[in-house]
Each structure stands twice: as C-alpha cells, then as structure tokens.
Design an enzyme around this catalytic site. Structure first.
Site, PDB file in Angstrom:
ATOM      1  N   HIS A  38       0.796  -0.931  -0.028  1.00  0.00           N
ATOM      2  CA  HIS A  38      -0.031  -0.183  -0.152  1.00  0.00           C
ATOM      3  C   HIS A  38       1.003   1.204  -0.003  1.00  0.00           C
ATOM      4  O   HIS A  38       2.086   1.157   0.289  1.00  0.00           O
ATOM      5  CB  HIS A  38      -0.840   0.039   1.127  1.00  0.00           C
ATOM      6  CG  HIS A  38      -1.535  -0.933   1.600  1.00  0.00           C
ATOM      7  ND1 HIS A  38      -2.898  -0.856   1.440  1.00  0.00           N
ATOM      8  CD2 HIS A  38      -1.284  -2.206   2.355  1.00  0.00           C
ATOM      9  CE1 HIS A  38      -3.602  -2.250   1.871  1.00  0.00           C
ATOM     10  NE2 HIS A  38      -2.722  -3.016   2.304  1.00  0.00           N
ATOM     11  N   GLU A  84       2.750  -0.589   4.330  1.00  0.00           N
ATOM     12  CA  GLU A  84       2.459   0.413   3.889  1.00  0.00           C
ATOM     13  C   GLU A  84       3.964   1.247   3.508  1.00  0.00           C
ATOM     14  O   GLU A  84       4.892   1.305   4.114  1.00  0.00           O
ATOM     15  CB  GLU A  84       1.779   1.491   4.892  1.00  0.00           C
ATOM     16  CG  GLU A  84       0.429   1.227   5.393  1.00  0.00           C
ATOM     17  CD  GLU A  84      -0.544   1.376   4.611  1.00  0.00           C
ATOM     18  OE1 GLU A  84      -0.218   2.283   3.424  1.00  0.00           O
ATOM     19  OE2 GLU A  84      -1.850   1.200   4.646  1.00  0.00           O
ATOM     20  N   ASP A  96      -3.861   2.311  -4.875  1.00  0.00           N
ATOM     21  CA  ASP A  96      -2.473   2.332  -4.060  1.00  0.00           C
ATOM     22  C   ASP A  96      -1.657   1.045  -4.545  1.00  0.00           C
ATOM     23  O   ASP A  96      -2.342   0.011  -4.487  1.00  0.00           O
ATOM     24  CB  ASP A  96      -2.296   2.640  -2.852  1.00  0.00           C
ATOM     25  CG  ASP A  96      -3.259   1.933  -1.852  1.00  0.00           C
ATOM     26  OD1 ASP A  96      -4.334   1.590  -2.097  1.00  0.00           O
ATOM     27  OD2 ASP A  96      -2.720   1.538  -0.793  1.00  0.00           O
TER      28      ASP A  96
HETATM   29 ZN   LIG Z   1      -4.243   0.564   0.860  1.00  0.00          ZN
END
Ligand SMILES: [Zn+2]
Length: 182
Positions: free
Chosen positions: A34, A116, A165
């Site tokens: 992400h 992330e 993303d």
């Molecule tokens: Zn995401």
C-alpha cells in the site's frame, strides 16, 4: 533483520489496537503493498502512527476530519527515510485491505500481511524504501513458508476500482530485481 514472536527486530514498535485474530492464525500467505501519507503528499511526521493508534487530531488538518474515526492499521510502515515501524504482530489480522479478493478468495486481511510505504500514487518512492522493503520481504519469506515472491500484490489489484495504491509511482520490476539479487 529478524523476527521474534511475530515482530521484526531492530525496528520501531508502535502497537496499534486495530487488529483481531486471523481465522487461521498460521495462514499467512499474501503480501499486500500500500501507500499512505498524511496529509496526502506530506511526509516525515507522526500522523500515520496517530491514525493507526486512533489518536489523530481532527483539528490538525481539514483532511483529518474525514478520516480520524477510521479504525485501520497495517503490519508495517516504511517511511521515506527507510525507517520501519511495525504496528501489529504478523500472526494477528491488521485492518488494511478492506473489501478485497485475491485469486478468488475474499477478505484478504484474513491471510495477508499489509505493508504501507509512506508516499503517494504519483511521487517516486525513495531508494531507501526499496532497499528496506526488500529486506523486510526477505525476512518474511524466511519466516512464513506460505509466502512467496509470487504472492506479493498491490492494494489496487485486490480492490480494483476502489483502491489505486501503491500507484504508478511504484516500480514493481525494481522490487522483483532487488528480490532476485538478494
Ligand atoms: Zn491501501
């Protein structure tokens, strides 16, 4: 980098309350990449930590008014500097993917690890992020045998039309080259 009790060693641990049990605790078989930045496009602050720990102050930025009540998390954040933060132990279910499907199987949070990258879908990620992402993935592959280089995906691939993303700014070829070299 190692893993002890489902936490990476030698990184920053910032425990988030936003997790629960995986339906099958040992089913850790997908990596989801992400990106996030708070406010969007701004880096190098602690707002992501605050969001994942339900401590984001809605008065700090207009964008935060919309998101401060979300209860979300990821297992790992890799900041622009390459600094790694872990919020949820890998054997627990972090809340990163939402409604999602991978190879016909729904609810990817059940069986995935969410990583992330501090960034946006447009701005190139940093060299340090690619290097640390590679190190993190190599460590995970050694520890969780159901993971593999073939089972790494983007949020946009498991939630198409809803999520974009990590975006065109993420160089998948570069990641796979680094994984092959190391
Ligand atoms: Zn995401």
């Amino acid at each position: 980098m190692n893993i002890n009790q489902h936490w990476l060693t030698d990184i920053t641990q910032t425990p988030s309350p936003n997790y629960d049990e995986r339906p099958v605790p040992t089913d850790i078989s997908l990596l989801v990449i992400h990106c996030i930045s708070l406010p969007p496009g701004e880096f190098d602050n602690f707002y992501i930590d605050q969001l994942f720990c339900n401590q984001l102050d809605p008065n700090k930025h207009p964008y935060f008014e919309k998101i401060h009540q979300l209860t979300v998390s990821a297992h790992i954040l890799i900041k622009r500097t390459g600094k790694v933060v872990q919020y949820v132990p890998f054997d627990k279910r972090a809340w990163h993917a939402g409604k999602s499907e991978y190879e016909g199987r729904e609810r990817c949070n059940d069986f995935s690890i969410g990583i992330e990258l501090e960034g946006t879908e447009q701005i190139e990620y940093t060299d340090q992020q690619y290097l640390q992402l590679t190190a993190v993935i190599q460590t995970l592959l050694k520890s969780y045998p159901e993971l593999s280089a073939q089972r790494i995906t983007g949020h946009s691939d498991i939630a198409p039309g809803r999520k974009n993303d990590p975006g065109a700014s993420f160089d998948w070829q570069r990641l796979f080259c680094l994984l092959n070299e190391s």
